[in-house]
Design a protein around this motif. Sequence first.
Motif, PDB file in Angstrom:
ATOM      1  N   LYS A 217      -1.475  16.625  50.539  1.00  0.00           N
ATOM      2  CA  LYS A 217      -2.564  15.851  49.958  1.00  0.00           C
ATOM      3  C   LYS A 217      -2.063  14.447  49.645  1.00  0.00           C
ATOM      4  N   GLY A 218      -2.965  13.500  49.746  1.00  0.00           N
ATOM      5  CA  GLY A 218      -2.629  12.133  49.391  1.00  0.00           C
ATOM      6  C   GLY A 218      -3.883  11.306  49.273  1.00  0.00           C
ATOM      7  N   LEU A 219      -3.766  10.159  48.670  1.00  0.00           N
ATOM      8  CA  LEU A 219      -4.884   9.232  48.544  1.00  0.00           C
ATOM      9  C   LEU A 219      -4.699   8.124  49.576  1.00  0.00           C
ATOM     10  N   LEU A 220      -5.566   8.103  50.572  1.00  0.00           N
ATOM     11  CA  LEU A 220      -5.510   7.075  51.601  1.00  0.00           C
ATOM     12  C   LEU A 220      -6.408   5.920  51.172  1.00  0.00           C
ATOM     13  N   LYS A 221      -5.786   4.784  50.930  1.00  0.00           N
ATOM     14  CA  LYS A 221      -6.534   3.590  50.544  1.00  0.00           C
ATOM     15  C   LYS A 221      -6.879   2.840  51.820  1.00  0.00           C
TER      16      LYS A 221
END
Length: 269
Positions: A217-221
């Motif tokens: 999981k990660g936050l893709l900006k």
Amino acid sequence: MRNIAKRKYAAALLAAAALALSACSATEEAQAGDTTPSATPSTAPTPTEKPQAGPEPVSFDPSRLEMVDESSLQTNLAQQWVGNVSTNAYGLSGQYTLDGNDPANIAKLWSNYFSDDLLAKLTAAGVNGDVSGFGSWAIMALAPSDSTDPIKASPSCSMEFTSCNLVTTAADGSRSVSGNTRYETLDTSVPNRVAYDYDLMVPVSLTDHGNAEGVLKGLLKVDITFVENPTPGDGRPPFLIDSIKNDLVDANADLATNFPELAFAGGAR
């Protein structure tokens, strides 16, 4: 994050993926710590061998566009493309890494979405070129499933599929592809630019847990600019992605068994 040191795995992922996306070749490292044969033969292929042709271009689907205004159209295109990035089998299966982390293959993969200028820049960069200024995180790249990297491609995700999805099953039995656009972060204040946050979830394999299935999981900006397609009717959308300055933050991985609501689903070719 449960069971896994977040900092260790986030650093491992960012080191591997950022290396690929900045067009630095990981071939020498792979040869030193991995027994996977090189995708490029050292001698001319025999008649029974097929030279590496790179990826097939991802098709553009015009039926999914909402023709409202230019800003809405570009937002729709950005979301369609990011959805493809987060599920595309070429990157998630490790094949991009096996092919030498060549930005020219990123250009080929997204040739139906990118502008001619961006395609030319990626192709000209070469495997040692720096694409961070115009093509950062244009592909979600993982190491092959038989590598020794802590986080690598899931064996479930292969080039037999067009996409490798994690799907969520709701209480009513309906299923939807995981990954979430944070609409409250959507920024279209600058003409021909779309920026927003996207919750990324992809299937992986965890070496330190006996190659068990995992979830990254990660936050893709997302930060994308567009230009008008100069050759309408060529099978590409009316606006083309001209630069990408995406950034993946807060990346971490955990065992798939800790996410019982998620299941793997491969898109058939």
